[in-house]
Write a protein that holds these residues in place. Structure first.
Motif, PDB file in Angstrom:
ATOM      1  N   MET A   1     -13.513  -5.767   1.067  1.00  0.00           N
ATOM      2  CA  MET A   1     -12.253  -5.375   0.439  1.00  0.00           C
ATOM      3  C   MET A   1     -12.195  -5.847  -1.010  1.00  0.00           C
ATOM      4  N   ASP A   2     -12.708  -7.026  -1.301  1.00  0.00           N
ATOM      5  CA  ASP A   2     -12.771  -7.516  -2.683  1.00  0.00           C
ATOM      6  C   ASP A   2     -13.501  -6.515  -3.567  1.00  0.00           C
ATOM      7  N   GLU A   3     -14.609  -5.993  -3.059  1.00  0.00           N
ATOM      8  CA  GLU A   3     -15.413  -5.040  -3.829  1.00  0.00           C
ATOM      9  C   GLU A   3     -14.665  -3.729  -4.039  1.00  0.00           C
ATOM     10  N   MET A   4     -13.960  -3.277  -3.030  1.00  0.00           N
ATOM     11  CA  MET A   4     -13.208  -2.022  -3.148  1.00  0.00           C
ATOM     12  C   MET A   4     -12.056  -2.159  -4.142  1.00  0.00           C
ATOM     13  N   LEU A   5     -11.386  -3.300  -4.124  1.00  0.00           N
ATOM     14  CA  LEU A   5     -10.273  -3.525  -5.048  1.00  0.00           C
ATOM     15  C   LEU A   5     -10.771  -3.671  -6.484  1.00  0.00           C
ATOM     16  N   ALA A   6     -11.913  -4.339  -6.669  1.00  0.00           N
ATOM     17  CA  ALA A   6     -12.488  -4.491  -8.009  1.00  0.00           C
ATOM     18  C   ALA A   6     -12.904  -3.133  -8.559  1.00  0.00           C
TER      19      ALA A   6
ATOM     20  N   PHE B   1      -8.132   4.951  -3.544  1.00  0.00           N
ATOM     21  CA  PHE B   1      -7.129   4.001  -3.065  1.00  0.00           C
ATOM     22  C   PHE B   1      -6.823   4.253  -1.591  1.00  0.00           C
ATOM     23  N   ALA B   2      -6.728   5.523  -1.209  1.00  0.00           N
ATOM     24  CA  ALA B   2      -6.457   5.879   0.184  1.00  0.00           C
ATOM     25  C   ALA B   2      -7.577   5.379   1.092  1.00  0.00           C
ATOM     26  N   ALA B   3      -8.816   5.441   0.602  1.00  0.00           N
ATOM     27  CA  ALA B   3      -9.950   4.945   1.388  1.00  0.00           C
ATOM     28  C   ALA B   3      -9.871   3.434   1.557  1.00  0.00           C
ATOM     29  N   ALA B   4      -9.468   2.739   0.490  1.00  0.00           N
ATOM     30  CA  ALA B   4      -9.316   1.284   0.571  1.00  0.00           C
ATOM     31  C   ALA B   4      -8.197   0.917   1.530  1.00  0.00           C
TER      32      ALA B   4
ATOM     33  N   PHE C   1       0.837  -1.202   0.000  1.00  0.00           N
ATOM     34  CA  PHE C   1       0.000   0.000   0.000  1.00  0.00           C
ATOM     35  C   PHE C   1       0.874   1.255   0.000  1.00  0.00           C
ATOM     36  N   ALA C   2       1.895   1.273   0.852  1.00  0.00           N
ATOM     37  CA  ALA C   2       2.782   2.435   0.943  1.00  0.00           C
ATOM     38  C   ALA C   2       3.542   2.661  -0.358  1.00  0.00           C
TER      39      ALA C   2
ATOM     40  N   GLY D   1      -8.776  11.168  -8.807  1.00  0.00           N
ATOM     41  CA  GLY D   1      -9.771  10.524  -7.965  1.00  0.00           C
ATOM     42  C   GLY D   1      -9.409   9.093  -7.606  1.00  0.00           C
ATOM     43  N   TRP D   2      -8.567   8.457  -8.435  1.00  0.00           N
ATOM     44  CA  TRP D   2      -8.196   7.067  -8.169  1.00  0.00           C
ATOM     45  C   TRP D   2      -7.397   6.965  -6.875  1.00  0.00           C
TER      46      TRP D   2
END
Length: 207
Positions: free
Chosen positions: A127-132, A148-151, A68-69, A143-144
């Motif tokens: 998390m699967d839904e957020m990554l998809a 991503f920061a929210a995920a 993530f970092a 905006g991406w």
């Protein structure tokens, strides 16, 4: 003829927490050595470096923290961002599926820890839904990175909760043999699940 005794899983040597964390970060860094993987000194967990299932899961968590970092250290639709994001998705999907099979499927059968297991599995689906959703969007747009920061925030909350609460509760109801065996199962299933995982693309529609 006497039945053969089943062998207990071999004990994995414990690692000092700092080394366990450094090794996990090194695995992430192998994907893009020039990207920063600053995950800080927290969160605290008694399981980092432990030779059981929980130590193994924390090892993956630290690897995910680093990924993530590192993604946050990339720009636009760069090769590194695409490569690191794909690795993150496959890592998390393989990890979650193997964790559910090795740990939560057993923990769920104990009334004392059923709710913890259901909660963890539910967050895996989230998390699967957020990554998809992220995979379906243009990562070159500003905006991406916000999504991503929210995920990232959601995932870090999830693994912190596991390490500091859910693993602690589950450990009280599992024997040392259980914990070693679960680590063996996790390692086998993680390899298989990650190899079979794909990056799905699906915009998440909010109700």
């Amino acid at each position: 003829m006497a039945a053969k005794k089943s062998k207990s899983p071999a004990t994995t040597p414990a690692k000092p927490p700092k080394k366990a964390k450094a090794d996990a970060i090194a695995k992430a860094k192998a994907i893009a050595p020039d990207k920063a993987a600053n995950i800080g000194s927290k969160p605290k967990t008694k399981f980092r470096g432990n030779p059981d299932i929980f130590g193994r899961l924390v090892e993956d968590h630290d690897r995910h923290r680093a990924l993530f970092a590192m993604i946050e250290d990339t720009e636009g639709k760069s090769k590194n961002r695409r490569k690191l994001f794909k690795e993150l998705v496959l890592e998390i999907k393989g990890h979650a599926a193997a964790e559910e099979q090795a740990l939560w499927s057993s923990v769920m059968r104990n009334p004392a820890t059923t709710e913890d297991a259901r909660h963890a599995v539910g967050e895996h689906k989230e998390m699967d839904e957020m990554l998809a959703d992220l995979a379906a969007r243009d990562m070159a747009k500003g905006g991406w990175l916000k999504r991503f920061a929210a995920a990232k925030e959601e995932y870090l909350h999830h693994i912190r909760e596991e390490e500091q609460e859910q693993f602690v509760a589950a450990e009280k109801h599992l024997s040392a043999t259980d914990l070693r065996y679960m680590r063996t199962v996790f390692n086998r299933r993680k390899k298989e699940e990650k190899a079979a995982a794909t990056v799905e693309k699906k915009i998440r529609l909010k109700g």
